[in-house]
Every structure is written in C-alpha cells, then in structure tokens.
Design a protein around this motif. Structure first.
Motif, PDB file in Angstrom:
ATOM      1  N   ALA B  11       0.836  -1.210   0.000  1.00 14.10           N
ATOM      2  CA  ALA B  11       0.000   0.000   0.000  1.00 14.10           C
ATOM      3  C   ALA B  11       0.865   1.252   0.000  1.00 14.10           C
ATOM      4  O   ALA B  11       0.571   2.238  -0.681  1.00 14.10           O
ATOM      5  CB  ALA B  11      -0.930  -0.004   1.214  1.00 14.10           C
ATOM      6  N   PHE B  15       0.640   4.082  -2.862  1.00 12.67           N
ATOM      7  CA  PHE B  15       0.314   5.495  -2.642  1.00 12.67           C
ATOM      8  C   PHE B  15       1.508   6.411  -2.948  1.00 12.67           C
ATOM      9  O   PHE B  15       1.326   7.542  -3.397  1.00 12.67           O
ATOM     10  CB  PHE B  15      -0.208   5.712  -1.220  1.00 12.67           C
ATOM     11  CG  PHE B  15      -1.612   5.214  -1.052  1.00 12.67           C
ATOM     12  CD1 PHE B  15      -2.673   5.823  -1.710  1.00 12.67           C
ATOM     13  CD2 PHE B  15      -1.892   4.106  -0.261  1.00 12.67           C
ATOM     14  CE1 PHE B  15      -3.972   5.359  -1.577  1.00 12.67           C
ATOM     15  CE2 PHE B  15      -3.195   3.625  -0.129  1.00 12.67           C
ATOM     16  CZ  PHE B  15      -4.231   4.253  -0.789  1.00 12.67           C
ATOM     17  N   LEU B  18       1.385   6.901  -6.643  1.00 14.80           N
ATOM     18  CA  LEU B  18       0.286   7.817  -6.991  1.00 14.80           C
ATOM     19  C   LEU B  18       0.684   9.266  -6.707  1.00 14.80           C
ATOM     20  O   LEU B  18       0.444  10.166  -7.522  1.00 14.80           O
ATOM     21  CB  LEU B  18      -0.978   7.478  -6.202  1.00 14.80           C
ATOM     22  CG  LEU B  18      -1.762   6.226  -6.602  1.00 14.80           C
ATOM     23  CD1 LEU B  18      -3.025   6.115  -5.765  1.00 14.80           C
ATOM     24  CD2 LEU B  18      -2.122   6.248  -8.081  1.00 14.80           C
ATOM     25  N   TRP B 180      -6.905  13.645  -5.977  1.00 18.56           N
ATOM     26  CA  TRP B 180      -6.055  12.932  -6.948  1.00 18.56           C
ATOM     27  C   TRP B 180      -6.121  13.685  -8.278  1.00 18.56           C
ATOM     28  O   TRP B 180      -7.086  13.556  -9.022  1.00 18.56           O
ATOM     29  CB  TRP B 180      -6.557  11.489  -7.083  1.00 18.56           C
ATOM     30  CG  TRP B 180      -5.670  10.617  -7.900  1.00 18.56           C
ATOM     31  CD1 TRP B 180      -4.375  10.855  -8.252  1.00 18.56           C
ATOM     32  CD2 TRP B 180      -6.021   9.355  -8.490  1.00 18.56           C
ATOM     33  NE1 TRP B 180      -3.891   9.823  -9.001  1.00 18.56           N
ATOM     34  CE2 TRP B 180      -4.869   8.885  -9.169  1.00 18.56           C
ATOM     35  CE3 TRP B 180      -7.163   8.567  -8.507  1.00 18.56           C
ATOM     36  CZ2 TRP B 180      -4.861   7.683  -9.855  1.00 18.56           C
ATOM     37  CZ3 TRP B 180      -7.155   7.366  -9.193  1.00 18.56           C
ATOM     38  CH2 TRP B 180      -6.011   6.931  -9.850  1.00 18.56           C
TER      39      TRP B 180
END
Lengths: 61, 336
Positions: B11, B15, B18, B180
C-alpha cells in the motif's frame, strides 16, 4: 525450459529448484512489486475508461 | 502479521507512486493550444491561473463557441492558431457548445481571477438564441463548477442545471478529484493521448478509417438543409430571451471593466440554410444583436454573409481555408 531435478518427488519440488520460477516467484511476492502492479492497474483503468464526463450531458455534438 | 506487513508495504508503494505521478502532473502537465473537447474543471482552472500570471494587456482572449474553437479541424488550422502565426498573442478559451450565457460566465471567471486581457474576442451565433439550442440556458458543467458561484441568484434563475452534484456518485467523484489530480484531469489526459475523448472512441475511429466505413459514412451524411431545420428560431428577439440577457450582461461587464471587445457575428452558410434563414426576420434579429453590442461599447464585425458555401463544413463551421480567411479579416481588427 523447466530443469529436471534429479531426486525430486513432485512438481512443487521441481519448480522450487527451477531458477526462472524462483526469480518470478520471488519478485511477485515482493510487496513493492505488488504495489507497483496495483498502481499500474489503477492508472490503466483511469486512462482506458470510457468518457462519461460533462460533454455528453451538456451538448448534442 | 507477516502478511499484514507485506500488504502495508504494498500500500505504501502504491500510494507513493500515486503521489509521485500527481507531483509529475502538477509540474509538467502541458498547456494545450485550445480546451479539449471534454475539458475538465481542474484543467480550466489551470488555464485561467496561467493566464492570470501573464502581464495585464498582453493577450487577446477568445471566448466563443465551436466556430472559434475549430470544430472538426486540427488545432493547427483553427482561426486562433492562424492569428498566432501572424504574430498576435491570442489565447483560445472557446469550447464546443459555447453561448452568450457561457461567454458571460467565462468573463466573470477570468475577472474574478485577476485576468486582464488586452482584448476579448467572442462570436455571437444566431442559432444560440434559439431556446431549443442545447447551450441556450446551460453553462458547461466544467465552467459552471468554477464560475457558478460567481453568478447572482437572478442570473442563476435564468439557467437550467446540467449535472446533479448531490448524488453519492457525484460526491465520490468530486472527493477523488479533489485528492487525486491525475483522476481529475483524466478527460484532458485521454484526449491528449488518444486524440479522441477516450480509448474506445480512438479504437473505433481507427477501425472505421481502415475499413473505409468512416469515408462511406461521411459521404452519406453530408450536411443537407433538412438537417438544420429548427436550428434557427426566427421569432423576434426581445429582452426575455436568455441569450439576449447574457449578451447584454457581457457587454456591460466588459464596458465596466474597460476591456476592449470584438464581437464577431458568426459566418453563416446562407447557401445551405437559404430556405430557413433568408427571411426579413433573420436580418432584423441580426441587427437587434448588432445594435445591442454597439450600444454596449463592443466593436462588431459582421461576417454573417462574408463566406461562400464552399468555405463551410456545415451550417456555420468553417473549413481550414475558411479559418485562414477569417484570421485575415480579424487580424487588423484585433491588432488595433
């Protein structure tokens, strides 16, 4: 090509000794690779998804 | 425990990637020569902020509809690119489905962000005074997202809602977009990558071209007069018409802010539309609009009958050659 390991009893044992399988298995199991693959999947979904945004609601072009 | 640790690490990487992508997009996302067909509110916000950083009075801003946007033409052939080539600094913020209400909302947005253009160029298209036109009483959703709260209650009362922003799906979409950037700009990114609104359209278009189906479709669907029946409403224009209301407001706003403005009465294909628009009332409506603009201090360039049938793609969109000639006509008006 999977190498035939002398004395191995089953498929798992054969695979465990195969250098290619070991390499792939190790990398796939690595959390960083899993995170990166997930990232690529999500980005691809966003990029390749259908356009459902404003233009189609707004104009008849 | 080991599994949880691995998932946590995955994770974290997910992230982190991202966030890196978002930082890269924030730093290097390109500025397009015109808005995309399906432009997003965040892209528009970026464009307006970039414009606000330019010195006051340095650029002409075009806020029109698909005619100024360059419908069915590559950006290299539309009128603003042609004007750019002649040395005029023009920023094209036109979009497909523009209208007087959209022009007004756009002006409010630019001014609220401190944009002070050298001049504003907009086109006035008779078909957008027709209450059945899709843009007559609606603000483009991406523009509405930024400029909607700048309009007064009375102004909003003139308009119809376009998208439901209260549904769970819309709220989730807004939340993800707020956190985002890549997701928020997805429609602009898709068009930059595929030159179509999405990958499916790009693939379909490629197959149609290769198979010859596109050429056959285009040949069978050449614009005919019948296709434009009802596009133009020749009822006498008055102060109740929503496009008249917003046109008057735009002229007043530009005068108040002392921003020079050039309004282009949109070139119209009278050869194609002869049976629908070549009536005295069409001329009266055009004159009504011209006078309204002149009284408001807007310079008017009437190009309604300037172009021949061969210079149009359809009822009002010009070919590449038509756009070149339009640029030649506009250049001295804007260079003043």
């Amino acid at each position: 090509m999977i190498e035939i390991v002398p004395g191995a009893k089953n498929v798992e044992e054969v695979l465990e000794h195969d250098p290619v399988f070991k390499l792939i298995g190790m990398r796939l199991a690595h959390p960083a690779v899993l995170g990166a693959v997930l990232f690529l999947i999500v980005v691809a979904i966003v990029l390749l998804g259908p356009a459902s945004e404003s233009r189609f609601i707004y104009t008849d072009f | 425990m080991k599994l949880l640790g691995a998932l946590g690490a995955a994770a974290l990487v997910f992230f982190a990637l991202l966030a890196t992508l978002d930082l890269a997009i924030g730093a290097w996302f390109p500025s397009f020569d015109r808005l995309s067909e399906n432009f997003s509110a965040p892209y528009l916000e970026r464009a307006v902020r970039a414009l606000a950083k330019e010195p006051a009075g340095s650029e002409v801003v075009a806020i029109g509809d698909s005619v100024l946007w360059g419908y069915k033409l590559p950006v290299t052939e539309n009128v603003t690119t042609q004007l750019h080539r002649s040395g005029l600094a023009v920023r094209n913020l036109s979009f497909e489905g523009g209208s007087p209400a959209n022009t007004y909302a756009f002006l409010r947005l630019l001014l609220a962000n401190g944009v002070r253009p050298r001049a504003v160029l907009f086109n006035v298209n008779q078909k957008e005074f027709n209450p059945s036109d899709s843009a007559y009483q609606k603000i483009h959703p991406s523009l509405d997202a930024l400029a909607g709260n700048l309009l007064t209650r009375d102004e909003r009362a003139q308009l119809l809602p376009t998208v439901d922003r209260t549904s769970i799906e819309a709220r989730l979409d807004a939340w993800i977009s707020a956190h985002w950037h890549f997701y928020a700009l997805r429609s602009d990114i898709r068009e930059a990558l595929f030159n179509q609104v999405d990958a499916a359209h790009a693939l379909d278009n490629a197959i149609q071209i290769v198979s010859g189906a596109k050429a056959r479709f285009d040949a069978e669907h050449r614009p005919t007069p019948a296709r434009f029946e009802g596009t133009y409403d020749l009822s006498p224009l008055d102060e109740k018409n929503v496009s008249v209301i917003f046109l008057r407001k735009s002229a007043a706003l530009l005068a108040r802010e002392r921003i020079p403005a050039v309004a282009l009465l949109t070139p119209t294909n009278h050869v194609l539309l002869h049976e629908f628009i070549d009536t005295p009332q069409y001329g009266k409506n055009l004159e009504f609009v011209r006078r309204l603009l002149l009284r408001g201090g807007v310079r008017v360039v009437n190009l309604d009958r300037t172009f021949g049938g061969g210079e149009f793609i359809d009822n009002d969109h010009l070919t590449a050659a038509g756009n070149r000639r339009l640029a030649e006509i506009l250049e001295p008006e804007l260079a003043r």
